[in-house]
Scaffold this active site. Structure first.
Site, PDB file in Angstrom:
ATOM      1  N   GLU A  90      94.054 -52.668  19.458  1.00  0.00           N
ATOM      2  CA  GLU A  90      93.152 -52.109  18.441  1.00  0.00           C
ATOM      3  C   GLU A  90      92.947 -50.606  18.637  1.00  0.00           C
ATOM      4  O   GLU A  90      92.910 -49.851  17.664  1.00  0.00           O
ATOM      5  CB  GLU A  90      91.803 -52.841  18.457  1.00  0.00           C
ATOM      6  N   GLU A  94      93.994 -48.004  15.696  1.00  0.00           N
ATOM      7  CA  GLU A  94      92.978 -47.201  15.014  1.00  0.00           C
ATOM      8  C   GLU A  94      92.973 -45.737  15.412  1.00  0.00           C
ATOM      9  O   GLU A  94      92.499 -44.899  14.651  1.00  0.00           O
ATOM     10  CB  GLU A  94      91.585 -47.800  15.250  1.00  0.00           C
ATOM     11  N   PRO A 109      76.636 -61.391  20.496  1.00  0.00           N
ATOM     12  CA  PRO A 109      77.007 -62.131  19.292  1.00  0.00           C
ATOM     13  C   PRO A 109      76.841 -61.241  18.064  1.00  0.00           C
ATOM     14  O   PRO A 109      76.042 -60.301  18.071  1.00  0.00           O
ATOM     15  CB  PRO A 109      76.022 -63.301  19.274  1.00  0.00           C
ATOM     16  N   GLU A 144      87.982 -42.030   9.690  1.00  0.00           N
ATOM     17  CA  GLU A 144      87.809 -40.741  10.373  1.00  0.00           C
ATOM     18  C   GLU A 144      87.441 -41.022  11.820  1.00  0.00           C
ATOM     19  O   GLU A 144      86.786 -42.017  12.120  1.00  0.00           O
ATOM     20  CB  GLU A 144      86.675 -39.982   9.676  1.00  0.00           C
TER      21      GLU A 144
END
Length: 174
Positions: A90, A94, A109, A144
């Site tokens: 990830e 990203e 959670p 961004e």
């Protein structure tokens, strides 16, 4: 956000198609026709605290839920993937950054509305180190990326509840 139980949307047994698929307990539905029981367990998600020179790398969400608010790099772990592998993937997807070290911190959670359903997750938070001279580039769901001085990080600017809570908790650890 709807507080509808995630199993309320599943009316037919996914194994035999029976309409007798009924609530068994808080986290499961059972089919008396074929004996199948489905458990609605949370999905695993990850988020990273990446620090450099007294600044935290934050993303602006490019997609719902909470589009336009701040977030940490992260996302869902894929099937067959460890949380650490998912976190590394990830961050790469990203930000374009390669993780040099990763340390688990804590979990929280979370619930959020996605495609009309409340998705329950267990968010796993990590401290991630990246090469000091590497430059992040926003991609995937990050609209961004920015380095925010720790003194200017405001938990309420983060749109997802678990992320906001985690940022608050992380800042107390420093």
């Amino acid at each position: 956000m709807t507080d509808q139980h995630p199993l309320s949307r599943f009316r037919f047994c996914p194994v035999c198609g029976s309409s007798g698929f009924a609530v068994n307990d808080f986290k499961s539905k059972h089919c008396p026709a074929c004996g199948f029981t489905y458990y609605a367990n949370p999905s695993s998600a990850t988020a990273a605290f990446i620090l450099r020179d007294g600044c935290l790398l934050v993303a602006r969400r490019g997609k719902e839920p909470a589009r336009g608010t701040l977030d940490l790099p992260g996302g869902f772990a894929d099937m067959g993937e460890t949380a650490e592998e998912g976190m590394r993937r990830e961050i790469m997807e990203e930000t374009g950054l390669t993780v040099s070290s990763l340390a688990y911190l804590f979990s929280l959670p979370n619930r959020y509305l996605y495609s009309g359903m409340t998705i329950h997750t267990l968010d796993l938070f990590f401290r991630a180190d990246v090469p000091h001279d590497a430059e992040p580039h926003a991609a995937d769901d990050a609209a961004e990326l920015m380095w925010v001085p720790l003194s200017q990080v405001r938990p309420n600017d983060f749109g997802l509840q678990s992320i906001s809570t985690a940022v608050e908790r992380f800042l107390r650890l420093l």
